[in-house]
Write an enzyme that holds these catalytic residues in place. Structure first.
Site, PDB file in Angstrom:
ATOM      1  N   ASN A   8       0.873  -1.177   0.000  1.00  0.00           N
ATOM      2  CA  ASN A   8       0.000   0.000   0.000  1.00  0.00           C
ATOM      3  C   ASN A   8       0.914   1.233   0.000  1.00  0.00           C
ATOM      4  O   ASN A   8       1.423   1.641   1.037  1.00  0.00           O
ATOM      5  CB  ASN A   8      -0.863  -0.083   1.267  1.00  0.00           C
ATOM      6  CG  ASN A   8      -1.756   1.115   1.458  1.00  0.00           C
ATOM      7  OD1 ASN A   8      -1.652   2.110   0.748  1.00  0.00           O
ATOM      8  ND2 ASN A   8      -2.630   1.030   2.443  1.00  0.00           N
ATOM      9  N   ARG A  91      -2.504  -1.958  -3.450  1.00  0.00           N
ATOM     10  CA  ARG A  91      -3.469  -0.861  -3.467  1.00  0.00           C
ATOM     11  C   ARG A  91      -3.101   0.013  -4.659  1.00  0.00           C
ATOM     12  O   ARG A  91      -1.972   0.515  -4.746  1.00  0.00           O
ATOM     13  CB  ARG A  91      -3.362  -0.057  -2.189  1.00  0.00           C
ATOM     14  CG  ARG A  91      -4.330   1.085  -2.140  1.00  0.00           C
ATOM     15  CD  ARG A  91      -4.131   1.870  -0.873  1.00  0.00           C
ATOM     16  NE  ARG A  91      -5.144   2.894  -0.742  1.00  0.00           N
ATOM     17  CZ  ARG A  91      -5.255   3.670   0.321  1.00  0.00           C
ATOM     18  NH1 ARG A  91      -4.434   3.517   1.334  1.00  0.00           N
ATOM     19  NH2 ARG A  91      -6.186   4.584   0.381  1.00  0.00           N
ATOM     20  N   HIS A 179     -10.487   6.350  -1.249  1.00  0.00           N
ATOM     21  CA  HIS A 179     -10.569   5.653   0.056  1.00  0.00           C
ATOM     22  C   HIS A 179     -11.516   4.456   0.000  1.00  0.00           C
ATOM     23  O   HIS A 179     -12.087   4.043   1.017  1.00  0.00           O
ATOM     24  CB  HIS A 179     -11.039   6.604   1.185  1.00  0.00           C
ATOM     25  CG  HIS A 179      -9.966   7.511   1.694  1.00  0.00           C
ATOM     26  ND1 HIS A 179     -10.204   8.828   2.041  1.00  0.00           N
ATOM     27  CD2 HIS A 179      -8.645   7.299   1.912  1.00  0.00           C
ATOM     28  CE1 HIS A 179      -9.070   9.381   2.451  1.00  0.00           C
ATOM     29  NE2 HIS A 179      -8.108   8.467   2.366  1.00  0.00           N
ATOM     30  N   ARG A 239      -3.338  18.409   2.224  1.00  0.00           N
ATOM     31  CA  ARG A 239      -4.104  18.732   1.005  1.00  0.00           C
ATOM     32  C   ARG A 239      -5.223  19.718   1.330  1.00  0.00           C
ATOM     33  O   ARG A 239      -5.795  19.671   2.418  1.00  0.00           O
ATOM     34  CB  ARG A 239      -4.699  17.448   0.412  1.00  0.00           C
ATOM     35  CG  ARG A 239      -3.660  16.562  -0.220  1.00  0.00           C
ATOM     36  CD  ARG A 239      -4.252  15.216  -0.622  1.00  0.00           C
ATOM     37  NE  ARG A 239      -3.757  14.147   0.225  1.00  0.00           N
ATOM     38  CZ  ARG A 239      -4.234  12.906   0.245  1.00  0.00           C
ATOM     39  NH1 ARG A 239      -5.240  12.574  -0.551  1.00  0.00           N
ATOM     40  NH2 ARG A 239      -3.730  11.993   1.039  1.00  0.00           N
ATOM     41  N   GLU A 377      -7.540  -1.659   5.631  1.00  0.00           N
ATOM     42  CA  GLU A 377      -7.421  -1.716   4.170  1.00  0.00           C
ATOM     43  C   GLU A 377      -6.589  -2.924   3.736  1.00  0.00           C
ATOM     44  O   GLU A 377      -6.862  -3.533   2.706  1.00  0.00           O
ATOM     45  CB  GLU A 377      -6.787  -0.420   3.658  1.00  0.00           C
ATOM     46  CG  GLU A 377      -7.718   0.774   3.822  1.00  0.00           C
ATOM     47  CD  GLU A 377      -6.993   2.103   3.868  1.00  0.00           C
ATOM     48  OE1 GLU A 377      -5.972   2.212   4.579  1.00  0.00           O
ATOM     49  OE2 GLU A 377      -7.445   3.040   3.194  1.00  0.00           O
TER      50      GLU A 377
END
Ligand code: ADP
Length: 391
Positions: A8, A91, A179, A239, A377
């Site tokens: 990931n 990912r 996400h 961000r 995840e």
């Protein structure tokens, strides 16, 4: 025994996991992270499934993601010499408009995904470089790509488009949402542990360094605060979140900023870091009395509350609000700030349950169930790899 590695990659980090693939659900053996890739403080950490440290060290040899991947694979080989890697799950941030689930990578499909690099220039190249390196290192293993966009692919059109002439939609200028692996995990977890809530109108707030919210009905995404890029919506660690496109034009025309400079500003120097002038780290902000830190937290929680109201309108009401991600899972204070004076929406926070980090943090009388669900995840990636390994 067959094993699965999960990878990931973020812009300066690489998380990884090693899972046993012998059971119906992959079983975690160890996980870790390389942080600050490319800097002199690059750091590699490996822990077993109980959190016991197996390796922890700084290395200036971790100059890029390729070197970080080599270090991870060498470390795993030393610690688990008998692991037989049957699949590597990656990912991949962008699957484009058509990939609604994980896919097995071939040299051809990898090349097609490279065409999406301009859509996610900071993440897609490192994700795909990792997949390419893993293909070389484990030529017998299945390489499985799991897309952050896939969970949102059935958005209604109004949530998928911008009000631009339709030819821009046709060339891929759309709201994708991100996400998705985290939302898929939370949705699956609710289905197993809270079936009624899973079937209802749910907003999941993934609040970490990256932050977004997802509106779900019956466990499926109908709206995301993130859009074309993983920059839209909520302010994040570095961000900017939602921004008037006029600002970008102004920066270009009046401040003579290049695309690279604007990208650096909006991706790396804005959000909590930009507003506070201090740090992108929420723990540090919460501990600070500096006005910048207060401003950053005020703006962060204001935008989350605003998005929550908008999502409740899209859903036609709200049955549950679920917090996840590093901030959502751990910050009593931010959850409290978000839930305060939200009685009009049926939200009543149980302050003791919130302080104890319990799974359900709403009062018995709250119309909306408030929950904390730690995301996973890596498990979503490992499950996809296991499933496609068996095909
Ligand atoms: P990423 O998006 O990189 O996976 P995480 O989900 O790990 O990030 O979230 C990192 C953020 O979570 C950081 O801002 C960190 O300060 C914040 N965080 C972690 N623990 C706490 C805590 N106990 N209180 C407040 N914020 C926390």
């Amino acid at each position: 025994m067959d094993h699965i590695i999960t990878l990931n990659a973020g812009s300066s980090s690489l998380k990884f996991g090693l899972f046993a693939a012998s059971q119906s659900d992959p079983a975690l053996i160890c996980s870790g992270i390389v942080e600050n890739i490319g800097s002199s403080s690059a750091h590699i950490r490996l822990r077993d499934r109980d959190g016991k440290s197996l390796a922890d060290g700084v290395s200036d040899a971790l100059r890029d993601h390729g070197a970080a991947l080599d270090s991870i694979l060498n470390l795993l080989q030393i610690e688990f010499p008998h692991a037989r890697i049957a699949a590597v799950g990656h990912r991949v941030v962008h699957g484009g408009p058509n990939n609604g689930g994980p896919v097995v990578l071939t040299p051809d499909s990898l090349e097609k995904l490279r065409q999406l690099e301009p859509f996610a220039p900071l993440h897609q190249p490192v994700n795909l470089d990792g997949a390419q390196a893993a293909m070389k290192r484990f030529p017998e293993a299945k390489q499985v790509a799991c897309f952050d966009t896939a969970f949102h692919r059935n958005h209604p059109w109004v949530n998928d488009t911008f009000a631009l002439p339709s030819e821009f939609y046709d060339i891929g200028v759309r709201r994708y949402g991100f996400h998705g692996l985290s939302y898929e995990y939370v949705s699956g977890h609710l289905k197993e542990t809270a079936t009624l809530i899973h079937g209802g109108r749910v907003v999941v707030a993934h609040l970490g360094n990256g932050a977004s919210m997802c509106a779900m009905i019956d466990g499926r995404s109908v709206g995301s605060s993130m859009g074309f890029s993983a920059m839209d919506g909520l302010p994040m660690g570095t961000r900017c979140g939602q921004l008037d496109p006029g600002v970008v034009l102004y920066l270009m025309d009046q401040c003579s900023m290049s695309a690279d400079e604007i990208s650096d500003l909006l991706y790396r120097r804005s959000g909590l870091l930009g507003l506070s002038g201090m740090t992108s780290d929420m723990r540090t902000l919460e501990a600070s009395d500096a006005p910048g830190a207060r401003n950053a937290i005020n703006y962060f929680t204001f935008r989350i509350r605003r998005e929550l109201g908008a999502m409740a309108a899209v859903l036609g009401g709200l049955d549950a609000l679920v917090f996840t991600g590093g901030i959502g899972e751990n910050s009593t204070y931010i959850r409290e700030r978000i839930c305060t004076d939200m009685g009009w929406l049926g939200i009543e926070l149980d302050h003791d349950a919130n302080a104890d980090n319990r799974t359900v943090i709403s009062t018995d009388l709250s119309r909306v169930t408030l929950m904390v669900v730690p995301t996973n995840e890596e498990l979503v990636i490992a499950r996809a790899a296991l499933q496609l390994m068996q095909v």
